[in-house]
Design a protein around this motif. Sequence first.
Motif, PDB file in Angstrom:
ATOM      1  N   GLN A  37     -11.680  54.246  17.039  1.00 41.13           N
ATOM      2  CA  GLN A  37     -11.234  54.269  15.650  1.00 41.13           C
ATOM      3  C   GLN A  37     -12.347  53.774  14.727  1.00 41.13           C
ATOM      4  N   TYR A  70     -12.615  50.027   8.452  1.00 46.26           N
ATOM      5  CA  TYR A  70     -12.781  50.123   7.001  1.00 46.26           C
ATOM      6  C   TYR A  70     -12.548  48.763   6.367  1.00 46.26           C
ATOM      7  N   TRP A 130      -2.995  50.264   8.844  1.00 43.51           N
ATOM      8  CA  TRP A 130      -2.945  51.675   9.216  1.00 43.51           C
ATOM      9  C   TRP A 130      -1.497  52.133   9.294  1.00 43.51           C
ATOM     10  N   LEU A 180      -3.721  56.696   9.480  1.00 41.21           N
ATOM     11  CA  LEU A 180      -4.650  56.708   8.350  1.00 41.21           C
ATOM     12  C   LEU A 180      -4.616  55.359   7.633  1.00 41.21           C
ATOM     13  N   TYR A 200      -7.687  63.220   7.452  1.00 43.75           N
ATOM     14  CA  TYR A 200      -8.167  63.339   8.830  1.00 43.75           C
ATOM     15  C   TYR A 200      -9.598  63.854   8.878  1.00 43.75           C
ATOM     16  N   LYS A 231     -11.578  60.848   8.072  1.00 43.55           N
ATOM     17  CA  LYS A 231     -11.559  59.911   9.195  1.00 43.55           C
ATOM     18  C   LYS A 231     -12.459  60.376  10.328  1.00 43.55           C
ATOM     19  N   GLN A 238     -15.556  58.375  11.850  1.00 42.04           N
ATOM     20  CA  GLN A 238     -15.701  58.075  13.267  1.00 42.04           C
ATOM     21  C   GLN A 238     -17.082  58.492  13.769  1.00 42.04           C
ATOM     22  N   TYR A 283     -15.987  53.761   8.270  1.00 37.58           N
ATOM     23  CA  TYR A 283     -15.869  54.182   6.884  1.00 37.58           C
ATOM     24  C   TYR A 283     -16.963  53.583   6.008  1.00 37.58           C
TER      25      TYR A 283
END
Length: 436
Positions: free
Chosen positions: A171, A174, A189, A279, A305, A308, A312, A317
């Motif tokens: 993951q 952030y 999340w 998210l 997504y 994200k 990743q 982030y």
Amino acid sequence: MGYHRNNWQQAANNVAGYLPFGREVMAVVNITKAFTDEVGLERLKYVPDGHPVVELPWQPPGPPPDPARVEAVGRQAWEALFADTDRFGARPLLDQVGNLLVPLPPAELDLVIRRFGPQGLLRWDELMHVTDANEEEAYDFYRQQEVFNWLLRTVSPYATMLIGDSMPCSQPTYRLLPEDERAGRTAGWVLPEGPFAQVDGTYLTENWQRVSASTEAMSWQDMDQGRFGTCWMLTSMQAVLQANPAYAPRHLRQEANGSVTFTLYEKGRPYDVTVVADLPMVGNSLYGAKGHSSDPRYAETWPGYYEKAVAQWYRGYEEIAHGGLAARALAFLTARPVQDIDISSPWVIHEIADRKARGQAVTVGTKGQGSDRDTLMGGRLATSHAYFVKDVDVPGGRICLGNPWGDGASRTMWEAWLGFHDIQHYLSNAEAAFTW
């Protein structure tokens, strides 16, 4: 050009003042909606400072599990995970685990992952980072991502969330913006309930004129940047989707178990990045990119997504959230050479029109000192911000810029028409790439 979605409540609020008792009726509706919204938000699977892990329906493909084989393979893999790395080496142990688990059908692999639990999955994650005498990790990033891609596409929704919670490298991380930290907001999340994508072929203008718009499930209109400084990659996606509507279904897909896979390009070579379906959420709202709503129950989630998956790939982030060049995004989106456009040329508008006519995505950047909080052109443009060119009026000598802030922005900042002198005065760069 300034189209946006409207719902029944927005329309009702606009006409309430012209109807008998209209304001009173809408006041009751708004109070009721606020209450039901709060109750509805409490249902969401949101975890402050963590990731949701919940059981969801899943029908595994392939044969039913063999309990004896699950027990035997799971025990051997567990022993390999916790073996002495000084004696056997981390890489051979990881390879042994992979050789044991790869042949398992999805239902059996899922049971093994569940039996590993947080302890076994965390150990698996740690083992990838054990270094040898040359200070090299047992698995480099590309190999790590291959492992996560395989796992996250194969196992049940519950097991994907378990992996996302217990294997940190699966993951991206952030951080809250300073103003959100000062306000005491909590980072976490959420597993959103909104659709991955939807087709809605109608938009309404500010004058309530019905026009045709998005006919693709994932289109350039469905973009709202959110709180991360990712305009450079989001607006590049808008440019690509406008030039090639078939791009998204071939590069971004939701797997049968709910995980999402995005295909990007590194030095021209395609790489898949599969991510867990949760998210970032802060203060009852999605924190990152989304469709036309920040409410996680209704927002189209594919922009989040996409963001994200890129986060990743770039290890978090924070690595993508402080701005960047749209040319960088065009490269990993298309694998095609990105060409600079000379914005000082007296023929720049004609060149942009020609490039768009040939199916190229065109992006631009505005001048500034690293922040998009200031404005240019009488409030029509944000400084240090990336846009895509969504229309060209050659006879009128102007181009129209689309803003990744979407229709969540004010009307004046949703789109901006620039003439030749505006281009010279306000833009710092422009670039283009083929999308086919």
